[in-house]
Each structure stands twice: as C-alpha cells, then as structure tokens.
Design an enzyme around this catalytic site. Structure first.
Site, PDB file in Angstrom:
ATOM      1  N   HIS A  40       0.836  -1.197   0.000  1.00 53.80           N
ATOM      2  CA  HIS A  40       0.000   0.000   0.000  1.00 53.80           C
ATOM      3  C   HIS A  40       0.874   1.251   0.000  1.00 53.80           C
ATOM      4  CE1 HIS A  40      -3.562   2.255   2.123  1.00 53.80           C
ATOM      5  NE2 HIS A  40      -3.213   2.793   0.979  1.00 53.80           N
ATOM      6  N   HIS A  46       3.631   0.834   3.108  1.00 56.81           N
ATOM      7  CA  HIS A  46       3.593  -0.233   4.106  1.00 56.81           C
ATOM      8  C   HIS A  46       2.947  -1.460   3.474  1.00 56.81           C
ATOM      9  CE1 HIS A  46      -0.256   1.949   4.509  1.00 56.81           C
ATOM     10  NE2 HIS A  46      -0.775   0.742   4.698  1.00 56.81           N
ATOM     11  N   ASP A  48       0.002  -4.281   4.260  1.00 53.65           N
ATOM     12  CA  ASP A  48      -1.106  -4.631   5.144  1.00 53.65           C
ATOM     13  C   ASP A  48      -1.234  -6.147   5.202  1.00 53.65           C
ATOM     14  OD1 ASP A  48      -2.322  -2.058   6.005  1.00 53.65           O
ATOM     15  OD2 ASP A  48      -2.467  -1.745   3.842  1.00 53.65           O
ATOM     16  N   LYS A 196      -3.843   0.186 -15.718  1.00 50.54           N
ATOM     17  CA  LYS A 196      -3.568  -0.587 -16.927  1.00 50.54           C
ATOM     18  C   LYS A 196      -3.521  -2.081 -16.634  1.00 50.54           C
ATOM     19  CE  LYS A 196      -0.948   2.848 -19.560  1.00 50.54           C
ATOM     20  NZ  LYS A 196       0.393   3.408 -19.674  1.00 50.54           N
TER      21      LYS A 196
HETATM   22 MN    MN Z   1      -2.865   0.242   4.435  1.00 52.03          MN
END
Ligand code: MN
Length: 216
Positions: A40, A46, A48, A196
């Site tokens: 992310h 980070h 997740d 894309k």
């Molecule tokens: Mn996150």
C-alpha cells in the site's frame, strides 16, 4: 459480529469516493482461513497483513514489510478489521481519502494457528503463532504484542517475526520484497496506479476458493 466489527472500517471511508468494498458481498465461504498481504503506497509505504478470523480480516500495517530473516522483528501496527471482500481489492484509493494511494495484492493464501490454542485466545494474549501457505510467504510466523507501549497508549503495536524453518532466510530476508508483482494480476504498482492491464483474479469471491464454496 462482523457487522459491528466493521463499523470502524466504514466510519473511516466515504464509499461514494473510494472503490474499496463496503462489506463482504459475494465472498464465498472457505473451510480454510485465508490471508492476504497488500502493498500500500499511502503517504507512507507499508504492507497490510490480514488474517481471516470470525468473518473479517484481522489487520496489521507492517511498516517495513515482512522479512524472512528470523532476526528481523517487524513493527506491525494493529488497525481496524477489514471486510473479507477487501482480500480481492487492488487499485487506487483516491487522494484525500483515508489511505489514499495505490494498493497491490502482494500475496495471498491460507493460514492455520499453530499451538492448538484458539486463535481468538492467542490474539487476546498477544501471542499468535501461525503457519502461512501463500505464494510468497510460507512457513511458521508469530505476531507478538509489544508490552512496553507508552503509558496510556493504545496497545496496538505488535511485532511480526519469521520463525526458524525451511522457509527462513538468514541475512537477506527482505529480498522477498523485490518480488514486486501482484499475485492476483501480475501487475506492477505503476501499472495498477495507471489502471492498466488486467484486473485481479478473484480469491475471496471465487476462483480458487470456489471449490470449497457451499461447504458451510
Ligand atoms: Mn494500508
């Protein structure tokens, strides 16, 4: 239970702006508990880390990403429970929205608790040992809650640590992060950000989970 567990998740998001899922619509039941790891690129990059439990994803933000080196203790900040449909989410959360930035489905697969204890009890005790069977992450791991938070601070800081086994790698445990393609679409972060290429193949909503659908 899942409904109440997700109230924090919903309160943080404006579903007229973000394409993140609101609930678990379309998710198939799996006799094996699923996990996903999403890369992310929010204001701070980070990973997740999400474990399916009790109809939701228990979730931690791993600031530096998982490492296969048992010496590396990775800070994993516990965040709000996420709906199971989130395990199929790949795309870009609009700038200005909560968690604005691009999300890649970096890994996914199944997990099992290790020590015979109910995982709910292990989490409450702040010590969950588990085995992953993912495309990138496998073998034995532990999430352990840190005891020495600042006084009065929320006890939401955990450490994600690889246990020593055949999947462990000494010295260069972060090389795994160089495998930087989506497990669900094969795309890079840049391709996802640009919208894309093909979208992610489903995991929570069918696909590989489908064989087990109906086995409630
Ligand atoms: Mn996150």
């Amino acid at each position: 239970m899942a409904k109440r567990a997700l109230s924090q998740y919903r309160a943080k998001r404006d579903f007229t702006q973000t394409t993140e899922p609101r609930d678990a619509a379309g998710v198939v039941v799996s006799p094996r508990a699923r996990f996903v790891v999403q890369k992310h690129a929010a204001s701070r990059l980070h990973y997740d880390f999400r474990l399916e439990l009790d109809g939701v994803f228990k979730s931690w933000a791993v600031t530096r990403g998982p490492s296969l080196d048992p010496h590396d203790k990775r800070l994993a900040v516990e965040v709000e429970d996420h709906p199971l449909a989130y395990g199929d989410f790949e795309g870009t959360i609009p700038r200005g929205q909560y968690g604005g930035g691009t999300v890649m489905l970096w890994d996914r697969g199944y997990w099992v608790p290790e020590d015979g204890r109910a995982p709910q009890d292990a989490l409450r005790a702040g010590d969950l040992k588990f085995t992953l069977a993912g495309e990138k992450l496998t073998g034995s791991w532990v999430l352990v809650r840190m005891k020495h938070d600042r006084a009065g601070g929320k006890r939401n800081n955990w450490l994600l640590i690889k246990h020593r086994d055949v999947a462990a790698v000494d010295g260069n445990g972060v090389a795994i992060l160089e495998q930087d393609r989506s497990v669900a679409s094969g795309r890079s972060m840049e391709q996802i950000a640009a919208g894309k290429g093909r979208g992610p193949t489903p995991f929570m909503r069918g696909g590989r989970g489908r064989e087990s659908a109906g086995a409630v």
